[in-house]
Scaffold this motif. Structure first.
Motif, short mmCIF file in Angstrom:
data_model
loop_
_atom_site.label_atom_id
_atom_site.label_comp_id
_atom_site.label_asym_id
_atom_site.label_seq_id
_atom_site.Cartn_x
_atom_site.Cartn_y
_atom_site.Cartn_z
N ARG A 10 87.90 -9.43 47.32
CA ARG A 10 87.52 -9.64 45.93
C ARG A 10 88.74 -10.04 45.09
O ARG A 10 88.98 -9.49 44.04
CB ARG A 10 86.89 -8.39 45.35
N THR A 49 89.31 -22.86 40.14
CA THR A 49 88.21 -22.28 39.38
C THR A 49 88.71 -21.81 38.01
O THR A 49 88.05 -22.03 36.99
CB THR A 49 87.58 -21.10 40.15
N ARG A 57 81.12 -21.50 36.30
CA ARG A 57 81.74 -21.63 37.61
C ARG A 57 82.52 -20.36 37.96
O ARG A 57 82.47 -19.89 39.10
CB ARG A 57 82.66 -22.86 37.61
N ASP A 60 80.04 -17.60 38.74
CA ASP A 60 79.46 -17.84 40.06
C ASP A 60 80.43 -17.46 41.17
O ASP A 60 80.04 -16.87 42.18
CB ASP A 60 79.04 -19.30 40.21
N ALA A 61 81.72 -17.79 41.01
CA ALA A 61 82.72 -17.47 42.02
C ALA A 61 82.87 -15.95 42.16
O ALA A 61 82.97 -15.43 43.28
CB ALA A 61 84.06 -18.11 41.67
N ALA A 63 80.59 -13.73 41.38
CA ALA A 63 79.34 -13.24 41.97
C ALA A 63 79.35 -13.43 43.49
O ALA A 63 78.92 -12.55 44.23
CB ALA A 63 78.15 -13.95 41.35
N ARG A 64 79.86 -14.56 43.96
CA ARG A 64 79.96 -14.79 45.41
C ARG A 64 80.89 -13.76 46.05
O ARG A 64 80.60 -13.24 47.12
CB ARG A 64 80.46 -16.21 45.70
N GLU A 65 82.02 -13.48 45.38
CA GLU A 65 82.95 -12.47 45.91
C GLU A 65 82.29 -11.10 46.01
O GLU A 65 82.51 -10.36 46.95
CB GLU A 65 84.19 -12.35 45.03
N GLY A 67 79.14 -10.53 46.23
CA GLY A 67 77.96 -10.56 47.06
C GLY A 67 76.68 -10.31 46.29
O GLY A 67 75.69 -9.92 46.86
N SER A 68 76.74 -10.53 44.99
CA SER A 68 75.55 -10.31 44.16
C SER A 68 75.69 -11.12 42.89
O SER A 68 76.71 -11.74 42.63
CB SER A 68 75.41 -8.83 43.81
#
Length: 181
Positions: A10, A49, A57, A60-61, A63-65, A67-68
């Motif tokens: 993260r 980013t 953006r 979103d990045a 959130a991807r880290e 996992g939600s």
């Protein structure tokens, strides 16, 4: 350091959280964002980013880290982040009253929805932004129509965050453009 050798996945989220908590790191980041991002182990993608200044953006990045879906609105959580635009140079540096001039503005941390203007006191000439390139070689191409009545002299070049026109979120290069006869 938030480096990956510590096994953290993260990194971007932790970096933003530490910037929020640690005033010294935040001040250092605002003075030298590239140096701090490199030192703290951000990947080129993570740096890009941040450089993009696009909160969706960024969210979103994160959130991807995590996992939600990110439960935090990063814009209100860290309103000073990423740093405001920094203008390093422009080309050309002058234009003739009564003509139109296409100006390229170079710098870093330009938002994807940037707005550009020439400013001299209360006189503002708003440019029609034609393109914005983000990243290390960020640049904005804007077309300025200089009316025949545009006062002659030096103008500041200003880049605004598209969503926030406040001076606190604008980058300025003082006296960088000249309107001449």
């Amino acid at each position: 350091m938030f480096g990956r050798e510590l096994g953290e996945v993260r990194v971007l989220f932790d970096f933003i959280a530490e910037l929020r908590r640690n005033r010294g790191l935040r001040e250092e980041f605002l003075a030298d964002p590239e140096g701090v991002m490199s030192r703290e182990g951000l990947t080129e993608e993570e740096k890009e980013t941040i450089r993009a200044r696009d909160f969706q953006r960024l969210t979103d990045a994160v959130a991807r880290e995590l996992g939600s879906v990110a439960a935090v609105d990063l814009r209100s959580w860290v309103p000073w982040f990423p740093p405001r635009p920094r203008i390093t140079s422009i080309s050309p540096r002058s234009g003739r009253a009564g003509e139109e001039v296409l100006v390229t503005i170079y710098g870093v941390f330009f938002p994807v929805d940037a707005r550009a203007e020439l400013r001299r006191g209360d006189v503002r000439v708003v440019g029609a932004v034609e393109s914005v390139a983000i990243g290390r070689q960020a640049r904005i191409t804007a077309r300025f129509t200089l009316g025949e009545q545009t006062p002659l002299g030096l103008y500041d070049v200003v880049v605004h965050d598209g969503e926030d026109a406040s001076e606190a979120r604008a980058g300025t290069l003082a006296g960088a453009f000249t309107v001449h006869e």
